[in-house]
Design an enzyme around this catalytic site. Structure first.
Site, PDB file in Angstrom:
ATOM      1  N   ALA A  63      21.298   7.636  27.164  1.00 20.59           N
ATOM      2  CA  ALA A  63      20.175   6.691  27.128  1.00 20.59           C
ATOM      3  C   ALA A  63      19.911   6.011  28.478  1.00 20.59           C
ATOM      4  CB  ALA A  63      20.446   5.649  26.057  1.00 20.59           C
ATOM      5  N   ASN A  77      19.786  12.159  24.176  1.00 18.62           N
ATOM      6  CA  ASN A  77      18.572  11.364  23.975  1.00 18.62           C
ATOM      7  C   ASN A  77      17.620  11.990  22.969  1.00 18.62           C
ATOM      8  OD1 ASN A  77      19.735   9.744  25.805  1.00 18.62           O
ATOM      9  ND2 ASN A  77      18.351  10.226  27.502  1.00 18.62           N
ATOM     10  N   CYS A 123       7.771  14.065   1.235  1.00 14.50           N
ATOM     11  CA  CYS A 123       7.587  15.507   1.104  1.00 14.50           C
ATOM     12  C   CYS A 123       6.406  15.817   0.171  1.00 14.50           C
ATOM     13  CB  CYS A 123       8.880  16.083   0.546  1.00 14.50           C
ATOM     14  SG  CYS A 123       8.789  17.818   0.132  1.00 14.50           S
ATOM     15  N   ILE A 176      19.480   7.256  31.299  1.00 16.17           N
ATOM     16  CA  ILE A 176      18.499   7.912  32.175  1.00 16.17           C
ATOM     17  C   ILE A 176      17.074   7.540  31.747  1.00 16.17           C
ATOM     18  CG2 ILE A 176      20.055   9.872  32.657  1.00 16.17           C
ATOM     19  CD1 ILE A 176      17.959  11.688  31.192  1.00 16.17           C
ATOM     20  N   SER A 177      16.928   6.951  30.566  1.00 14.97           N
ATOM     21  CA  SER A 177      15.575   6.603  30.107  1.00 14.97           C
ATOM     22  C   SER A 177      15.263   5.113  30.184  1.00 14.97           C
ATOM     23  CB  SER A 177      15.357   7.095  28.668  1.00 14.97           C
ATOM     24  OG  SER A 177      15.301   8.509  28.641  1.00 14.97           O
ATOM     25  N   THR A 178      16.275   4.281  30.499  1.00  9.81           N
ATOM     26  CA  THR A 178      15.964   2.844  30.627  1.00  9.81           C
ATOM     27  C   THR A 178      14.943   2.599  31.753  1.00  9.81           C
ATOM     28  OG1 THR A 178      17.942   2.427  31.974  1.00  9.81           O
ATOM     29  CG2 THR A 178      18.131   2.000  29.611  1.00  9.81           C
ATOM     30  N   ASN A 215      26.227   6.295  36.922  1.00  9.63           N
ATOM     31  CA  ASN A 215      26.109   5.349  35.813  1.00  9.63           C
ATOM     32  C   ASN A 215      26.277   3.917  36.323  1.00  9.63           C
ATOM     33  OD1 ASN A 215      25.699   5.378  32.940  1.00  9.63           O
ATOM     34  ND2 ASN A 215      27.760   4.572  32.677  1.00  9.63           N
ATOM     35  N   GLN A 216      25.896   2.962  35.474  1.00  8.82           N
ATOM     36  CA  GLN A 216      26.057   1.557  35.835  1.00  8.82           C
ATOM     37  C   GLN A 216      27.544   1.206  35.978  1.00  8.82           C
ATOM     38  OE1 GLN A 216      24.075  -0.823  37.368  1.00  8.82           O
ATOM     39  NE2 GLN A 216      22.648  -0.367  35.711  1.00  8.82           N
ATOM     40  N   CYS A 255      12.788  17.605   4.677  1.00  3.12           N
ATOM     41  CA  CYS A 255      12.833  16.795   3.455  1.00  3.12           C
ATOM     42  C   CYS A 255      14.293  16.600   3.073  1.00  3.12           C
ATOM     43  CB  CYS A 255      12.054  17.477   2.337  1.00  3.12           C
ATOM     44  SG  CYS A 255      12.364  16.682   0.747  1.00  3.12           S
ATOM     45  N   PRO A 294      14.967   1.020  25.822  1.00  4.75           N
ATOM     46  CA  PRO A 294      16.297   0.404  25.867  1.00  4.75           C
ATOM     47  C   PRO A 294      17.387   1.393  25.510  1.00  4.75           C
ATOM     48  CG  PRO A 294      14.991  -0.466  24.009  1.00  4.75           C
ATOM     49  CD  PRO A 294      14.104   0.482  24.767  1.00  4.75           C
ATOM     50  N   ASP A 295      18.581   1.219  26.103  1.00  3.37           N
ATOM     51  CA  ASP A 295      19.702   2.073  25.677  1.00  3.37           C
ATOM     52  C   ASP A 295      20.319   1.460  24.421  1.00  3.37           C
ATOM     53  OD1 ASP A 295      21.245  -0.029  26.580  1.00  3.37           O
ATOM     54  OD2 ASP A 295      22.186   1.056  28.234  1.00  3.37           O
ATOM     55  N   PHE A 296      21.512   1.878  24.044  1.00  9.34           N
ATOM     56  CA  PHE A 296      22.109   1.393  22.799  1.00  9.34           C
ATOM     57  C   PHE A 296      23.091   0.251  23.047  1.00  9.34           C
ATOM     58  CE2 PHE A 296      20.615   5.633  22.033  1.00  9.34           C
ATOM     59  CZ  PHE A 296      19.950   5.487  20.825  1.00  9.34           C
ATOM     60  N   ARG A 297      23.979   0.430  24.049  1.00  7.33           N
ATOM     61  CA  ARG A 297      25.129  -0.455  24.145  1.00  7.33           C
ATOM     62  C   ARG A 297      25.100  -1.456  25.293  1.00  7.33           C
ATOM     63  NH1 ARG A 297      26.364   4.359  22.169  1.00  7.33           N
ATOM     64  NH2 ARG A 297      27.306   4.388  20.090  1.00  7.33           N
ATOM     65  N   ASP A 335      14.383  10.784  22.878  1.00 10.84           N
ATOM     66  CA  ASP A 335      13.037  10.400  23.310  1.00 10.84           C
ATOM     67  C   ASP A 335      12.209  11.593  23.776  1.00 10.84           C
ATOM     68  OD1 ASP A 335      13.973  10.944  25.977  1.00 10.84           O
ATOM     69  OD2 ASP A 335      14.764   8.910  26.094  1.00 10.84           O
ATOM     70  N   HIS A 367      21.731  15.350  19.895  1.00 12.05           N
ATOM     71  CA  HIS A 367      21.531  14.433  18.767  1.00 12.05           C
ATOM     72  C   HIS A 367      20.178  14.648  18.098  1.00 12.05           C
ATOM     73  CE1 HIS A 367      24.923  11.613  20.363  1.00 12.05           C
ATOM     74  NE2 HIS A 367      25.365  12.743  19.858  1.00 12.05           N
TER      75      HIS A 367
HETATM   76  P1  OAD Z   1      24.723   3.886  25.567  1.00 15.53           P
HETATM   77  O1  OAD Z   1      23.765   2.757  25.381  1.00 15.53           O
HETATM   78  O2  OAD Z   1      25.965   3.866  24.767  1.00 15.53           O
HETATM   79  O3  OAD Z   1      25.159   3.992  27.098  1.00 15.53           O
HETATM   80  C1  OAD Z   1      24.214   3.955  28.136  1.00 15.53           C
HETATM   81  C2  OAD Z   1      24.957   3.912  29.466  1.00 15.53           C
HETATM   82  O4  OAD Z   1      23.991   3.984  30.504  1.00 15.53           O
HETATM   83  C3  OAD Z   1      25.762   2.627  29.677  1.00 15.53           C
HETATM   84  O5  OAD Z   1      26.989   2.948  30.285  1.00 15.53           O
HETATM   85  C4  OAD Z   1      24.871   1.816  30.638  1.00 15.53           C
HETATM   86  O6  OAD Z   1      25.609   0.959  31.503  1.00 15.53           O
HETATM   87  C5  OAD Z   1      24.201   2.925  31.423  1.00 15.53           C
HETATM   88  N1  OAD Z   1      22.871   2.559  31.961  1.00 15.53           N
HETATM   89  C6  OAD Z   1      21.825   2.003  31.303  1.00 15.53           C
HETATM   90  N2  OAD Z   1      20.762   1.864  32.112  1.00 15.53           N
HETATM   91  C7  OAD Z   1      21.159   2.328  33.332  1.00 15.53           C
HETATM   92  C8  OAD Z   1      20.527   2.428  34.600  1.00 15.53           C
HETATM   93  N3  OAD Z   1      19.266   2.038  34.802  1.00 15.53           N
HETATM   94  N4  OAD Z   1      21.236   2.950  35.624  1.00 15.53           N
HETATM   95  C9  OAD Z   1      22.524   3.379  35.444  1.00 15.53           C
HETATM   96  N5  OAD Z   1      23.162   3.304  34.265  1.00 15.53           N
HETATM   97  C10 OAD Z   1      22.501   2.781  33.229  1.00 15.53           C
HETATM   98  O7  OAD Z   1      23.891   5.235  25.333  1.00 15.53           O
HETATM   99  P2  OAD Z   1      24.457   6.717  25.017  1.00 15.53           P
HETATM  100  O8  OAD Z   1      25.736   6.952  25.746  1.00 15.53           O
HETATM  101  O9  OAD Z   1      23.345   7.657  25.251  1.00 15.53           O
HETATM  102  O10 OAD Z   1      23.002   8.301  18.861  1.00 15.53           O
HETATM  103  O11 OAD Z   1      24.746   6.608  23.460  1.00 15.53           O
HETATM  104  C11 OAD Z   1      25.220   7.711  22.749  1.00 15.53           C
HETATM  105  C12 OAD Z   1      24.673   7.748  21.339  1.00 15.53           C
HETATM  106  O12 OAD Z   1      24.918   6.513  20.664  1.00 15.53           O
HETATM  107  C13 OAD Z   1      23.152   7.900  21.264  1.00 15.53           C
HETATM  108  O13 OAD Z   1      22.739   9.239  21.385  1.00 15.53           O
HETATM  109  C14 OAD Z   1      22.807   7.323  19.904  1.00 15.53           C
HETATM  110  C15 OAD Z   1      23.833   6.203  19.776  1.00 15.53           C
HETATM  111  O14 OAD Z   1      24.367   6.040  18.492  1.00 15.53           O
HETATM  112  C16 OAD Z   1      21.886   8.842  18.267  1.00 15.53           C
HETATM  113  O15 OAD Z   1      20.758   8.682  18.682  1.00 15.53           O
HETATM  114  C17 OAD Z   1      22.126   9.667  17.064  1.00 15.53           C
HETATM  115 ZN    ZN Z   2      11.006  17.944  -0.681  1.00 16.26          ZN
END
Ligand code: OAD
Ligand code: ZN
Length: 263
Positions: free
Chosen positions: A4, A87, A138, A6-8, A202-203, A114, A13-16, A89, A106
């Protein structure tokens, strides 16, 4: 490998990330605890929060950023063996990376199924409902139609199995914008040979880069776009990158002029 982070820079927004991450903004989605949004048991009780998120991620609401275009450039130069992304998105596809080079680990909003009779539905059918704040149902059995996003406990798409051949073959692993907290995806980072350099952009230092670092690891901390710009410069690709972004921006402008909103 991408997540996530790479899309902020595109505004998603990312997740964590504390404060800005989706999991810190539960009230906006009306979910009791973070992971509920991707849990089947909760989804069947209340599918609305997931569809609120889906509506937000509607294709066209966001544009790829320099990071996605850097990955596209790797492909153009014949250097991209595969892009494994968590991602949902769809910005990797939008940036022009062909489906054959992608593993959307994912899942994707490009198709839906359905949850009762398992009939496959094309994307267009459910987007009309999602955009109108209706839960898509459905046409055959009235079961809830769920976009093909992988929920916790669900199997990953079959293409994920490509990792068995891809990772031992890679000469370089680049990991961008992920907390490496979700399995089985996170463990892929240990799937390359020991002699293969791994680059984390990464951050902060995450996962295996923190607790089982390898001698050839490279860690570039800070904002992903800034780091990618630096890498592009080191590679001498600044002009190629500028041309690609220019070409893609022109394409969007042309589409905009032809599109329904141009009037
Ligand atoms: P996370 O939100 O867990 O982690 C995002 C990471 O990117 C963190 O370490 C942030 O510090 C870093 N970050 C955010 N913005 C940044 C920026 N501009 N520059 C550098 N680093 C940045 O997201 P994921 O690891 O993708 O599941 O989460 C994994 C899965 O957890 C997702 O695919 C989702 C969720 O449950 C599903 O969608 C099914
Ligand atoms: Zn159905």
């Amino acid at each position: 490998m991408a997540g996530a982070g790479i899309s902020t820079p595109s505004g998603i927004p990312d997740f964590r990330s504390p404060g800005s991450g989706l999991y810190s903004n539960l009230q906006q989605y009306d979910i009791p605890y973070p992971e509920a949004i991707f849990e089947l048991t909760f989804f069947f009780q209340n599918p609305k929060p997931f569809f609120t998120l889906a509506k937000e991620l509607y294709p066209g609401n966001f544009r790829p950023n320099l990071t996605h275009y850097f990955l596209r450039l790797l492909h153009e130069k014949g250097l991209l063996l595969r892009l494994y992304t968590q991602n949902i998105d769809g910005l990797e596809r939008v940036s022009g990376i062909p489906a054959s080079k992608l593993v959307e680990a994912h899942g994707t909003f490009a198709s839906a199924t359905c949850t009762v009779c398992l009939r496959r539905c094309p994307g267009e059918d459910f987007w009309a409902d999602v955009l109108a704040d209706r839960v898509p149902c459905c046409g055959v059995c009235t079961g809830i139609v769920k976009p093909d996003i992988v929920f916790f406990g669900e199997a990953l798409p079959e293409r994920f199995l490509l990792h068995v051949v891809d990772f031992p073959m890679a000469d370089l692993l680049v990991v961008l914008g992920t907390s490496l907290e979700v399995e089985p995806f996170a463990s892929l980072s240990e799937g390359v040979r020991n002699s293969v350099p791994r680059v984390l952009i990464n951050q902060d230092v995450v996962g295996t880069f923190a607790w089982r670092p390898r001698s050839r690891d490279v860690v570039q901390l800070g904002d992903v776009v800034h780091s990618v710009e630096k890498l592009v410069k080191l590679l001498g690709w600044t002009e190629d990158m500028r041309d690609l972004v220019h070409q893609e921006t022109e394409k969007v402008l042309r589409m905009g002029r032809k599109g329904p909103s141009a009037a």
